[in-house]
Design an enzyme around this catalytic site. Structure first.
Site, mmCIF file in Angstrom:
data_model
loop_
_atom_site.group_PDB
_atom_site.id
_atom_site.type_symbol
_atom_site.label_atom_id
_atom_site.label_comp_id
_atom_site.label_asym_id
_atom_site.label_seq_id
_atom_site.Cartn_x
_atom_site.Cartn_y
_atom_site.Cartn_z
ATOM 1 N N LYS A 125 0.897 -1.480 -0.156
ATOM 2 C CA LYS A 125 0.009 0.011 0.137
ATOM 3 C C LYS A 125 0.875 1.495 0.242
ATOM 4 C CE LYS A 125 -3.719 -2.553 2.236
ATOM 5 N NZ LYS A 125 -4.342 -3.246 3.539
ATOM 6 N N GLN A 141 -4.445 -1.254 9.391
ATOM 7 C CA GLN A 141 -4.913 -3.046 8.581
ATOM 8 C C GLN A 141 -5.132 -3.999 10.111
ATOM 9 O OE1 GLN A 141 -3.256 -3.847 5.598
ATOM 10 N NE2 GLN A 141 -4.274 -5.569 6.160
ATOM 11 N N ASP A 143 -11.023 2.431 3.373
ATOM 12 C CA ASP A 143 -11.104 0.531 3.048
ATOM 13 C C ASP A 143 -13.041 0.835 2.578
ATOM 14 O OD1 ASP A 143 -9.254 -0.794 3.303
ATOM 15 O OD2 ASP A 143 -8.805 -0.419 5.524
#
Ligand code: NAP
Length: 283
Positions: free
Chosen positions: A53, A97, A120
């Site tokens: 990422k 995460q 997200d």
């Protein structure tokens, strides 16, 4: 029939080039899109995802901040970091995460992220916005699947889509996105009585289970589009999906490979969401 490949790497390159251009336009106006990535603990797979990422941010010109913490970090300390990032004007997207260590309530942490920075798309507000068709951030993996269908010019109107898997991050949002594009959608899961009877009716199948060979050639209607979200390891330890690729490609019309399919698209859509968050912040 041998299915045509939907190449997630090639499509990602194209979309990331577009993101880079839009990032450059924003920078020219004095705004640099920023993504904060928080990693707690030393889960090896999470470390790889986070690295990819950050790399994608570098490639597209997005500013990234990687915050790494010991697995002993307290829930309160993590929530405080999220709050600080919510108020940081240089940060337009916040990604925590997953998975988090067991002593931290992941749901509480996700809900602490400002919906305006929830790139997200996991916040309840983002899920609700998708459900009622309002603007919000779409979860990156199913969003990437939609982009793959768009890339082959596939019109979902009136088509029967079968989604295998009902998780909050893939299966359910995938079903809603397909529905929004006028497909008739069936959602399958571990308690579905006769999976094959349903997949055989499908014009589009999305497999998001996490088990090898959940979808085999005898379960697919000739010409169907098959999107494989699964990430598993085969007997040789190599990455593979949920779909029996070699068998299904003989029957399907289109198919995504693993690796090189949905995986790269997920990170690409994270870049798109971060860019769009920065664009929205300008009003
Ligand atoms: P998850 O939360 O474990 O959900 C799996 C779903 O599959 C559940 O709804 C489960 O049903 C269903 N299921 C399990 N066995 C089944 C069976 N035999 N037949 C039909 N349905 C079955 O997983 P997830 O987070 O959605 O992820 C799914 C897969 O996608 C994993 O391999 C994951 O690594 C991968 N993934 C890939 C990306 C990417 O970027 N490529 C991103 C996210 C996830 P129940 O609800 O009844 O338990």
């Amino acid at each position: 029939m041998t299915a045509q490949l939907i190449d997630g790497n090639a499509l990602s390159r194209q979309l990331r080039a577009e993101v880079s251009q839009r990032v450059a336009n924003l920078k020219a106006r004095g705004i640099t899109p920023g993504l904060a990535v928080i990693l707690v603990g030393d889960d090896p797979a999470s470390q790889v995802y986070v690295r990819n990422k950050v790399k994608a941010c570098e490639d597209t010109g997005i500013h990234s901040v990687l915050e790494k913490y010991e697995s002993s970090l307290s829930e309160a300390a993590l929530l405080a970091r999220v709050q600080a990032l919510n108020h940081d004007p240089t940060i337009h997207g916040i990604l925590v995460q997953l998975p988090l260590p067991a002593h931290i309530d992941a749901h509480k942490v996700i809900e602490a992220i400002s919906p305006a920075k929830d790139v997200d798309g996991f916040h309840v507000a983002s899920a609700g916005a998708l459900m009622v068709g309002q603007p919000g951030f779409w979860p990156c993996t199913p969003y990437g699947c939609i982009k793959m269908l768009e890339s082959i010019g596939y019109d979902l109107k009136g088509k029967h889509a079968v989604v295998i898997g009902r998780s909050n991050i893939v299966g359910k949002p995938m079903a809603l996105m397909l529905l929004q594009r006028d497909a008739t959608v069936t959602i399958c899961h571990s308690r579905t009585a006769d999976l094959k009877a349903l997949t055989l009716q499908a014009d589009v199948i999305v497999a998001a289970v996490g088990k090898r060979h959940v979808l085999t050639a005898d379960m697919v209607k000739p010409g169907a589009v098959v999107l494989d979200v699964g990430m598993n390891r085969n007997d040789e330890g190599k990455l593979c999906g949920d779909v029996d690729f070699e068998g299904v490609r003989q029957v399907a019309g289109w198919i995504t490979p693993v690796p090189g399919g949905v995986g790269p698209m997920t990170i690409t859509m994270l870049m798109v969401n971060t860019l769009e968050s920065a664009e929205r912040s300008t009003g």
